[in-house]
Motif scaffolding. Structure first.
Motif, PDB file in Angstrom:
ATOM      1  N   LYS A  47      31.262  -5.439  16.160  1.00 39.42           N
ATOM      2  CA  LYS A  47      30.249  -5.558  15.118  1.00 39.42           C
ATOM      3  C   LYS A  47      29.137  -6.470  15.618  1.00 39.42           C
ATOM      4  O   LYS A  47      29.372  -7.628  15.955  1.00 39.42           O
ATOM      5  CB  LYS A  47      30.857  -6.122  13.846  1.00 39.42           C
ATOM      6  CG  LYS A  47      29.833  -6.320  12.724  1.00 39.42           C
ATOM      7  CD  LYS A  47      30.437  -6.997  11.516  1.00 39.42           C
ATOM      8  CE  LYS A  47      29.374  -7.309  10.471  1.00 39.42           C
ATOM      9  NZ  LYS A  47      29.936  -8.009   9.296  1.00 39.42           N
ATOM     10  N   ASP A  83      29.589   4.517  14.275  1.00 37.57           N
ATOM     11  CA  ASP A  83      29.636   3.183  13.676  1.00 37.57           C
ATOM     12  C   ASP A  83      28.238   2.589  13.770  1.00 37.57           C
ATOM     13  O   ASP A  83      27.546   2.772  14.786  1.00 37.57           O
ATOM     14  CB  ASP A  83      30.640   2.291  14.405  1.00 37.57           C
ATOM     15  CG  ASP A  83      32.008   2.316  13.748  1.00 37.57           C
ATOM     16  OD1 ASP A  83      32.058   2.387  12.505  1.00 37.57           O
ATOM     17  OD2 ASP A  83      33.020   2.267  14.470  1.00 37.57           O
ATOM     18  N   TYR A  84      27.825   1.869  12.741  1.00 42.42           N
ATOM     19  CA  TYR A  84      26.436   1.416  12.706  1.00 42.42           C
ATOM     20  C   TYR A  84      26.309   0.112  11.928  1.00 42.42           C
ATOM     21  O   TYR A  84      27.159  -0.232  11.100  1.00 42.42           O
ATOM     22  CB  TYR A  84      25.544   2.473  12.048  1.00 42.42           C
ATOM     23  CG  TYR A  84      25.838   2.624  10.575  1.00 42.42           C
ATOM     24  CD1 TYR A  84      25.153   1.903   9.619  1.00 42.42           C
ATOM     25  CD2 TYR A  84      26.867   3.464  10.140  1.00 42.42           C
ATOM     26  CE1 TYR A  84      25.467   2.008   8.268  1.00 42.42           C
ATOM     27  CE2 TYR A  84      27.186   3.571   8.807  1.00 42.42           C
ATOM     28  CZ  TYR A  84      26.479   2.837   7.871  1.00 42.42           C
ATOM     29  OH  TYR A  84      26.799   2.928   6.547  1.00 42.42           O
ATOM     30  N   LEU A  85      25.214  -0.590  12.215  1.00 42.99           N
ATOM     31  CA  LEU A  85      24.751  -1.712  11.409  1.00 42.99           C
ATOM     32  C   LEU A  85      23.251  -1.547  11.241  1.00 42.99           C
ATOM     33  O   LEU A  85      22.544  -1.273  12.222  1.00 42.99           O
ATOM     34  CB  LEU A  85      25.084  -3.048  12.070  1.00 42.99           C
ATOM     35  CG  LEU A  85      24.608  -4.306  11.314  1.00 42.99           C
ATOM     36  CD1 LEU A  85      25.684  -5.407  11.346  1.00 42.99           C
ATOM     37  CD2 LEU A  85      23.295  -4.834  11.886  1.00 42.99           C
ATOM     38  N   GLN A  87      19.501  -2.998   9.505  1.00 41.63           N
ATOM     39  CA  GLN A  87      18.776  -4.186   9.060  1.00 41.63           C
ATOM     40  C   GLN A  87      17.290  -3.837   9.003  1.00 41.63           C
ATOM     41  O   GLN A  87      16.818  -3.023   9.806  1.00 41.63           O
ATOM     42  CB  GLN A  87      19.022  -5.309  10.086  1.00 41.63           C
ATOM     43  CG  GLN A  87      18.632  -6.699   9.656  1.00 41.63           C
ATOM     44  CD  GLN A  87      19.273  -7.732  10.581  1.00 41.63           C
ATOM     45  OE1 GLN A  87      20.500  -7.825  10.635  1.00 41.63           O
ATOM     46  NE2 GLN A  87      18.462  -8.476  11.311  1.00 41.63           N
ATOM     47  N   PRO A  94      22.061  -7.693   7.381  1.00 47.39           N
ATOM     48  CA  PRO A  94      22.184  -6.232   7.303  1.00 47.39           C
ATOM     49  C   PRO A  94      22.213  -5.746   5.860  1.00 47.39           C
ATOM     50  O   PRO A  94      22.736  -6.423   4.980  1.00 47.39           O
ATOM     51  CB  PRO A  94      23.518  -5.942   8.004  1.00 47.39           C
ATOM     52  CG  PRO A  94      24.276  -7.220   7.943  1.00 47.39           C
ATOM     53  CD  PRO A  94      23.268  -8.327   7.936  1.00 47.39           C
ATOM     54  N   ASP A  96      23.514  -2.678   5.363  1.00 47.35           N
ATOM     55  CA  ASP A  96      24.682  -1.806   5.349  1.00 47.35           C
ATOM     56  C   ASP A  96      25.295  -1.809   6.750  1.00 47.35           C
ATOM     57  O   ASP A  96      24.597  -1.987   7.753  1.00 47.35           O
ATOM     58  CB  ASP A  96      24.283  -0.378   4.953  1.00 47.35           C
ATOM     59  CG  ASP A  96      25.473   0.481   4.582  1.00 47.35           C
ATOM     60  OD1 ASP A  96      26.566  -0.068   4.349  1.00 47.35           O
ATOM     61  OD2 ASP A  96      25.318   1.713   4.530  1.00 47.35           O
ATOM     62  N   ASN A  97      26.622  -1.621   6.806  1.00 50.62           N
ATOM     63  CA  ASN A  97      27.267  -1.417   8.113  1.00 50.62           C
ATOM     64  C   ASN A  97      28.622  -0.777   7.907  1.00 50.62           C
ATOM     65  O   ASN A  97      29.251  -0.939   6.859  1.00 50.62           O
ATOM     66  CB  ASN A  97      27.379  -2.741   8.872  1.00 50.62           C
ATOM     67  CG  ASN A  97      28.618  -3.545   8.537  1.00 50.62           C
ATOM     68  OD1 ASN A  97      29.650  -3.385   9.183  1.00 50.62           O
ATOM     69  ND2 ASN A  97      28.531  -4.409   7.519  1.00 50.62           N
ATOM     70  N   SER A  98      29.056  -0.022   8.905  1.00 54.57           N
ATOM     71  CA  SER A  98      30.340   0.670   8.819  1.00 54.57           C
ATOM     72  C   SER A  98      31.458  -0.130   9.473  1.00 54.57           C
ATOM     73  O   SER A  98      32.634   0.171   9.259  1.00 54.57           O
ATOM     74  CB  SER A  98      30.250   2.032   9.488  1.00 54.57           C
ATOM     75  OG  SER A  98      30.073   1.894  10.896  1.00 54.57           O
ATOM     76  N   PHE A 157      18.670  -0.178  13.649  1.00 51.35           N
ATOM     77  CA  PHE A 157      20.103   0.116  13.654  1.00 51.35           C
ATOM     78  C   PHE A 157      20.681  -0.116  15.042  1.00 51.35           C
ATOM     79  O   PHE A 157      20.048   0.201  16.056  1.00 51.35           O
ATOM     80  CB  PHE A 157      20.371   1.590  13.293  1.00 51.35           C
ATOM     81  CG  PHE A 157      20.139   1.930  11.857  1.00 51.35           C
ATOM     82  CD1 PHE A 157      21.141   1.770  10.922  1.00 51.35           C
ATOM     83  CD2 PHE A 157      18.919   2.422  11.435  1.00 51.35           C
ATOM     84  CE1 PHE A 157      20.927   2.092   9.593  1.00 51.35           C
ATOM     85  CE2 PHE A 157      18.689   2.750  10.120  1.00 51.35           C
ATOM     86  CZ  PHE A 157      19.700   2.585   9.189  1.00 51.35           C
TER      87      PHE A 157
END
Length: 310
Positions: A47, A83-85, A87, A94, A96-98, A157
């Motif tokens: 992450k 998978d992502y983050l 901002q 962030p 959102d993030n997975s 991202f």
């Protein structure tokens, strides 16, 4: 990841896959083209945390391959798990993030369902790669914004492509007799082109219809599955097409829990590889609300090819 979902008329793996293990690249690097620095979690699978962007954000899409994987090259029609983050450019937290959820997000390349910047960024990239991407408002949420994302925001991202799947072009299995004259007839072609849908000049059903047109041999779809489908939708009243993934040129991927009841209930229990006729009365569709080209109180007819589940 619902925030990234594009507006579809449907608010919306028994296949050869490229596993993420040996596909992962062996190196990681900081971006060299002015994108925000990754301040922690720089390696694929970790992450990340991102610094604020400095200065004016790029006006165009920018994609930096931080580490290149060894897997398949994603192309239009392929399904990717990412998978992502995310901002905003001038933010330090962030939206959102997975990584925290422990579940990658599934997207079909070229199939809609996510912002255009994602589609463009992933196309042509290798499974196992880590990307950093800057997406201008015109390829994200524009002047409207979305949730915690303000209007006219440039998004950043970090994206790990953990898996890729080449989807079949069509349902494949045993044709099932369509002998009810009161129901629509759906074409049985398996060449990847949109099937025909012929609606009878009969009163519309008042209950949900979910019938096999072609019965596949895959596992049954579960309520919490994410599915990849090709679909075509027409209005019962005149047979006019209102939406189709075929016209987009690629399948669409979405969680079954996030679509109209006619889809979530109609596809649950159906086998992967099948083509299904769905007839959704208004209370299983959009009810008294008009939706784009769909008038209020419409009965909807769909042909749905269930290509894969996750």
């Amino acid at each position: 990841m619902r925030r990234l979902a594009g507006l579809l008329v449907v608010p919306l793996l028994l296949l050869s896959t490229a596993a993420c293990g040996d596909d992962k690249g062996s190196t990681s690097a900081q971006p060299s083209n002015g994108l925000p620095a990754i301040t922690a979690g720089a390696e694929f699978g970790e992450k990340p945390t991102l610094a604020k962007g400095e200065g004016e954000p790029p006006k165009d899409l920018k994609v930096e391959v931080l580490s290149e994987g060894k897997g398949q090259v994603l192309k239009k029609g392929d399904q990717a798990q990412v998978d992502y983050l995310g901002q905003v450019w001038d933010g330090d937290k962030p939206f959102d993030n997975s990584f925290d959820r422990g579940e990658p997000y599934a997207v079909t390349i070229g199939g809609g369902g996510v912002i255009e910047g994602w589609q463009k960024a992933l196309d042509g990239k290798k499974v196992g790669s880590r990307l950093e991407v800057s997406i201008p408002p015109s390829l994200a949420y524009g002047s409207s914004g979305q949730g915690d994302i303000p209007p006219n925001a440039t998004l950043v991202f970090v994206m790990d492509i953990v898996k890729g799947t080449t989807l079949p072009v069509s349902a494949k299995g045993t044709e099932v007799a369509q002998d009810n004259i009161d129901l629509p007839k759906v074409g049985t072609n398996t060449d990847g082109k949109a099937p025909s849908i012929t609606v009878p000049k009969k009163p519309a059903p008042t209950k949900l219809v979910s019938n096999y047109v072609i019965e596949g041999s895959g596992p049954a779809v579960k309520a919490d599955d994410t599915v990849a489908v090709q679909y075509k939708g027409v209005l019962w009243k005149d047979g006019k097409e209102f939406d189709s993934s075929y016209s987009k040129g690629a399948p669409v991927t979405f969680p079954l829990s996030g679509v109209i009841p006619g889809w979530s209930k109609g596809l649950e229990g159906k086998k992967v590889g099948s083509r299904v006729l769905l007839v959704a009365p208004p209370d299983m569709a959009y009810g008294d609300q008009a939706q784009g080209p769909i008038p209020a109180k419409s009965t909807l007819v769909f042909s749905v090819d269930i290509l894969a589940v996750l």
